[in-house]
Design a protein around this motif. Sequence first.
Motif, mmCIF file in Angstrom:
data_model
loop_
_atom_site.group_PDB
_atom_site.id
_atom_site.type_symbol
_atom_site.label_atom_id
_atom_site.label_comp_id
_atom_site.label_asym_id
_atom_site.label_seq_id
_atom_site.Cartn_x
_atom_site.Cartn_y
_atom_site.Cartn_z
ATOM 1 N N LEU A 155 0.782 -1.229 0.000
ATOM 2 C CA LEU A 155 0.000 0.000 0.000
ATOM 3 C C LEU A 155 0.816 1.283 0.000
ATOM 4 O O LEU A 155 0.503 2.216 -0.731
ATOM 5 C CB LEU A 155 -0.972 0.000 1.176
ATOM 6 N N ASP A 156 1.826 1.374 0.828
ATOM 7 C CA ASP A 156 2.551 2.638 0.967
ATOM 8 C C ASP A 156 3.886 2.668 0.240
ATOM 9 O O ASP A 156 4.665 3.604 0.413
ATOM 10 C CB ASP A 156 2.770 2.943 2.450
ATOM 11 N N LEU A 157 4.139 1.667 -0.592
ATOM 12 C CA LEU A 157 5.434 1.608 -1.265
ATOM 13 C C LEU A 157 5.499 2.563 -2.449
ATOM 14 O O LEU A 157 4.500 2.809 -3.140
ATOM 15 C CB LEU A 157 5.724 0.184 -1.729
ATOM 16 N N VAL A 158 6.696 3.073 -2.680
ATOM 17 C CA VAL A 158 6.966 3.945 -3.824
ATOM 18 C C VAL A 158 8.076 3.302 -4.645
ATOM 19 O O VAL A 158 9.170 3.040 -4.132
ATOM 20 C CB VAL A 158 7.393 5.356 -3.368
ATOM 21 N N ALA A 159 7.779 3.030 -5.907
ATOM 22 C CA ALA A 159 8.767 2.451 -6.823
ATOM 23 C C ALA A 159 9.412 3.556 -7.651
ATOM 24 O O ALA A 159 8.857 4.656 -7.781
ATOM 25 C CB ALA A 159 8.109 1.417 -7.731
ATOM 26 N N GLU A 160 10.568 3.250 -8.207
ATOM 27 C CA GLU A 160 11.243 4.183 -9.097
ATOM 28 C C GLU A 160 11.264 3.595 -10.501
ATOM 29 O O GLU A 160 11.637 2.429 -10.687
ATOM 30 C CB GLU A 160 12.661 4.464 -8.608
ATOM 31 N N HIS A 161 10.841 4.411 -11.474
ATOM 32 C CA HIS A 161 10.680 3.955 -12.853
ATOM 33 C C HIS A 161 11.659 4.688 -13.772
ATOM 34 O O HIS A 161 11.858 5.896 -13.656
ATOM 35 C CB HIS A 161 9.253 4.245 -13.347
#
Length: 295
Positions: free
Chosen positions: A165-171
């Motif tokens: 839910l609170d994860l932030v990925a880098e693209h």
Amino acid sequence: MALTIRPINPRRDDFVAEVTGLDIAAGVSPQLAAEIEDAMDRYAVLVLPDQRIDDDQQYAFSTNFGPMETATGDIAQQADRRLSMDINDISNLDRNGKVLPRDDRRRLFGLGNMLWHTDSSFKPTPSKYSLLSARVIPEEGGNTEFADMRAAWDALDPKTQAECLDLVAEHSQLYSRGSLGFDQFTDEERAKWQPVPQRLVRRHPRTGRLNLYVASHAGAIRGWPVPEARMFLKDLTEHATQREFVYAHRWRPHDLVMWDNRVVMHRARRYDHTKQRDMHRTTVADSAPTLEQAR
């Protein structure tokens, strides 16, 4: 002719529909555009057959759904482009309409389209819709597969949902192309495609549904060791692309397919690289970076 929208996915009746009774070349009223957007909210992928349009007509239709992106996601130099910056050139052709050689840098970069991805997730503000028009297609192969990330989220176990839910990925396209062994980037390209943050779980602004937001462009999770992050992202992608969540579109000449990048991943499939495949894509931008949107 009245607008007709009918489900065409044999696995599920809430993912992918065909739209008939619409002539994009003649223009679309605000009322029809609103009906199409409502259908996008439900089905996420719409197939509009036999749309004999040029780039200007495709672009004009696309503007009904929001501000437009420019085609800044490829590696073609301005002097090499055969289409305007309003149109993404999803083809294997050079500016003179000739098939690119097998080892051409532009072709090798374009092979990244065969990885599961969502368009423009490598941009700070990613895309809302993509609209892809089939101008010339090979006789065999070259299908496009779509994965429903709403259904994939719903099918996750509660523990994994809570973890995501609170994860932030880098693209970044540096990640996606690098996974294929393509690392021939210029310093300018490396600066252009520095990783950008995106929520791993998104909420659709109109329906309120949650969905996974992963792609081959995602190569890190903030606060996690890189190997663990990539393994977790790989597991989520494998989960989301099970056959029950996927629809494969077999292209016909003059098909226009539009999809919601906020809730769908897609990939192209292999075809004979010596044959022409000429696809033109317009891309509608999202409203804001995902971290600025409602959780």
